[in-house]
Design a protein around this motif. Structure first.
Motif, PDB file in Angstrom:
ATOM      1  N   ALA A  65       6.811  12.725  -4.274  1.00 33.95           N
ATOM      2  CA  ALA A  65       5.467  12.155  -4.203  1.00 33.95           C
ATOM      3  C   ALA A  65       5.254  11.103  -5.286  1.00 33.95           C
ATOM      4  O   ALA A  65       4.716  10.022  -5.024  1.00 33.95           O
ATOM      5  CB  ALA A  65       4.419  13.262  -4.321  1.00 33.95           C
ATOM      6  N   ILE A  69       4.638   7.149  -4.277  1.00 34.59           N
ATOM      7  CA  ILE A  69       3.307   6.609  -4.530  1.00 34.59           C
ATOM      8  C   ILE A  69       3.387   5.369  -5.414  1.00 34.59           C
ATOM      9  O   ILE A  69       2.658   4.391  -5.206  1.00 34.59           O
ATOM     10  CB  ILE A  69       2.400   7.678  -5.166  1.00 34.59           C
ATOM     11  N   HIS A  72       4.377   2.632  -3.267  1.00 34.41           N
ATOM     12  CA  HIS A  72       3.200   2.352  -2.436  1.00 34.41           C
ATOM     13  C   HIS A  72       2.204   1.474  -3.185  1.00 34.41           C
ATOM     14  O   HIS A  72       1.611   0.555  -2.605  1.00 34.41           O
ATOM     15  CB  HIS A  72       2.560   3.682  -2.027  1.00 34.41           C
ATOM     16  N   MET A  73       2.012   1.729  -4.493  1.00 33.21           N
ATOM     17  CA  MET A  73       1.072   0.931  -5.266  1.00 33.21           C
ATOM     18  C   MET A  73       1.504  -0.529  -5.292  1.00 33.21           C
ATOM     19  O   MET A  73       0.656  -1.438  -5.315  1.00 33.21           O
ATOM     20  CB  MET A  73       0.978   1.469  -6.703  1.00 33.21           C
ATOM     21  N   ASN A 260      -0.432  -1.226   1.814  1.00 34.41           N
ATOM     22  CA  ASN A 260      -1.085   0.087   1.819  1.00 34.41           C
ATOM     23  C   ASN A 260      -0.344   1.068   2.734  1.00 34.41           C
ATOM     24  O   ASN A 260      -0.933   1.788   3.525  1.00 34.41           O
ATOM     25  CB  ASN A 260      -2.539  -0.075   2.272  1.00 34.41           C
ATOM     26  N   LEU A 262       1.425   3.980   2.614  1.00 34.38           N
ATOM     27  CA  LEU A 262       1.267   5.430   2.720  1.00 34.38           C
ATOM     28  C   LEU A 262       0.001   5.811   3.472  1.00 34.38           C
ATOM     29  O   LEU A 262      -0.027   6.810   4.197  1.00 34.38           O
ATOM     30  CB  LEU A 262       1.246   6.068   1.326  1.00 34.38           C
ATOM     31  N   THR A 263      -1.054   5.036   3.297  1.00 37.38           N
ATOM     32  CA  THR A 263      -2.288   5.302   4.037  1.00 37.38           C
ATOM     33  C   THR A 263      -2.051   5.107   5.530  1.00 37.38           C
ATOM     34  O   THR A 263      -2.507   5.907   6.355  1.00 37.38           O
ATOM     35  CB  THR A 263      -3.419   4.373   3.558  1.00 37.38           C
ATOM     36  N   ASN A 266      -0.411   7.905   7.109  1.00 41.49           N
ATOM     37  CA  ASN A 266      -1.221   9.132   7.044  1.00 41.49           C
ATOM     38  C   ASN A 266      -0.656  10.149   6.046  1.00 41.49           C
ATOM     39  O   ASN A 266      -0.682  11.363   6.291  1.00 41.49           O
ATOM     40  CB  ASN A 266      -1.327   9.780   8.434  1.00 41.49           C
ATOM     41  N   SER A 267      -0.150   9.656   4.916  1.00 41.97           N
ATOM     42  CA  SER A 267       0.515  10.543   3.961  1.00 41.97           C
ATOM     43  C   SER A 267       0.005  10.405   2.532  1.00 41.97           C
ATOM     44  O   SER A 267       0.397  11.183   1.662  1.00 41.97           O
ATOM     45  CB  SER A 267       2.028  10.254   3.961  1.00 41.97           C
ATOM     46  N   TYR A 268      -0.863   9.451   2.274  1.00 42.93           N
ATOM     47  CA  TYR A 268      -1.249   9.152   0.895  1.00 42.93           C
ATOM     48  C   TYR A 268      -1.969  10.320   0.223  1.00 42.93           C
ATOM     49  O   TYR A 268      -1.647  10.699  -0.912  1.00 42.93           O
ATOM     50  CB  TYR A 268      -2.137   7.914   0.867  1.00 42.93           C
ATOM     51  N   GLN A 269      -2.947  10.912   0.892  1.00 43.91           N
ATOM     52  CA  GLN A 269      -3.778  11.926   0.248  1.00 43.91           C
ATOM     53  C   GLN A 269      -2.998  13.185  -0.111  1.00 43.91           C
ATOM     54  O   GLN A 269      -3.190  13.756  -1.194  1.00 43.91           O
ATOM     55  CB  GLN A 269      -4.965  12.272   1.157  1.00 43.91           C
ATOM     56  N   LEU A 272      -0.810  12.347  -3.105  1.00 45.97           N
ATOM     57  CA  LEU A 272      -1.613  12.195  -4.305  1.00 45.97           C
ATOM     58  C   LEU A 272      -2.074  13.558  -4.817  1.00 45.97           C
ATOM     59  O   LEU A 272      -2.107  13.808  -6.029  1.00 45.97           O
ATOM     60  CB  LEU A 272      -2.818  11.303  -4.015  1.00 45.97           C
TER      61      LEU A 272
END
Length: 393
Positions: A65, A69, A72-73, A260, A262-263, A266-269, A272
């Motif tokens: 993760a 992430i 992803h940023m 963007n 990961l969003t 459908n995996s970002y939240q 995080l």
């Protein structure tokens, strides 16, 4: 009744409590600060010390993760924006120099020199600096200093969260006042060009057809880029996390990664969430007895260090024509780093904005420098400072 699913629910409840308090206080009390307090009190009372591990959020949170992430940023900031943030890097490096300088020469009047040496690098960054100083102190036979180093890492965010909330609130109020004026609307519109993402309609040379671009494929592509970043980290000696950010920007521009990403997958939240719980897991090492024995030196070091940071940041920000409030907020990322710099900024923008356009406007002006600030302080400068300080025992 307690099993891995119960542990997972408790982790979720800890985060939820933080979000509720942040909502009720209009983000004056950051959610991450509240969640950290709740979990720390829980570790001292009823919550098992291995909660995060038993919820099976470890090692997922601190390995997969975390690195995905960070890459992803990079897809959320354009190359032009990253290069444009050189002032943020200069400001943060000099701000940390101010923190170390004032603390190193003033704090000996109030505390032992060994504690200053052990505590300053963790105060300027994250777990890597804390671990380096803890190990060096142990090798020097300084048990209290070793405990002080890791405790500083556990506690520093408690100063950083509310201070960041205050300065970003002030910055956000000034930005919204400007945005809501008729002159700003007429001249600049939403002003999203500050952090404009790569145009999704202009596909790069490595772009895949949408019919092939399922969430699993997007995650695999993100994994490939992250893997390359980790290889570069090993080959160059430069942190793989820095390469993740850089390659995220580059491969997004080439079209291999979507903005963007990961969003969209459908995996970002969930990632995080796992990453947040991994970092909160470090609080289990902080006992009441530990706090009692070192609380005064810890407070002194934090107050003097942050004061030194602010003094330097004030003059450097004015010289570089950066907002003093935002500039100080960039430097404060040293006290908590990623992902909390992103979480606090996003939460603040959401709570202060009355419309989606206002939220995007605030994000456009505060988010890029806060992200770059976190990498400048925690990922880069703190490790360099720790490398210098380990030889001072």
């Amino acid at each position: 009744m307690y099993n891995f699913m119960a542990a997972f629910i408790i982790c979720g409840a800890v985060v939820l409590i933080g979000e509720i308090v942040a909502k009720l206080t209009k983000a004056w009390v950051p959610s991450v600060f509240v969640s950290a307090v709740v979990l720390l009190l829980g570790y001292w009372t009823v919550i098992p010390k291995e909660l995060v591990t038993e919820a099976h959020l470890m090692p997922f949170g601190n390995t997969l993760a975390m690195m995905l992430i960070i890459t992803h940023m990079g897809t959320m900031i354009s190359l032009e924006t990253l290069l444009a943030q050189w002032r943020t890097v200069v400001l943060c490096v000099l701000g940390l120099a101010g923190m170390c300088g004032l603390a190193y020469f003033v704090c000996p009047f109030f505390m032992e020199r060994e504690l200053i040496i052990a505590g300053l690098p963790p105060l300027t960054g994250g777990i890597v600096a804390a671990t380096m100083m803890q190990t060096a102190a142990q090798e020097a036979g300084l048990t209290t200093a070793a405990v002080f180093a890791i405790s500083m890492y556990c506690i520093q965010g408690f100063a950083g969260y509310p201070l960041t909330a205050i300065v970003l609130k002030r910055e956000g109020a000034l930005l919204l006042e400007k945005y809501r004026s008729s002159k700003t609307h007429a001249a600049n519109g939403p002003m999203l060009d500050v952090t404009k993402l790569p145009d999704e309609q202009t596909h790069g040379i490595l772009h895949l057809p949408e019919s092939w671009n399922s969430p699993v494929v997007m995650l695999m592509k993100l994994g490939i880029v992250t893997w390359l970043a980790m290889l570069l980290g090993g080959w160059t000696g430069i942190s793989g996390a820095i390469w993740c950010l850089v390659l995220g920007v580059v491969f997004c521009r080439l079209g291999f990664l979507e903005p963007n990403i990961l969003t969209k997958a459908n995996s970002y939240q969930i990632m995080l969430f796992a990453l947040m719980m991994f970092i909160f897991d470090g609080l289990k090492a902080c006992t009441p007895e530990m706090l009692v024995s070192i609380i005064v030196p810890m407070i002194v070091l934090i107050v003097v260090g942050v004061l030194g940071m602010f003094i330097v940041a004030y003059f450097v920000a004015r010289a570089l024509k950066i907002s003093i409030w935002l500039g100080f907020g960039n430097c404060l990322t040293a006290l908590y780093g990623f992902p909390f710099n992103a979480i606090i900024t996003e939460s603040m923008c959401k709570e202060m904005a009355a419309t989606e356009d206002e939220r995007e406007y605030l994000m456009a002006h505060m988010f890029p420098s806060m992200i770059v600030g976190g990498f400048s302080t925690v990922t880069i400068t703190s490790v360099i400072i720790a490398g210098l300080f380990v030889n001072l025992f």
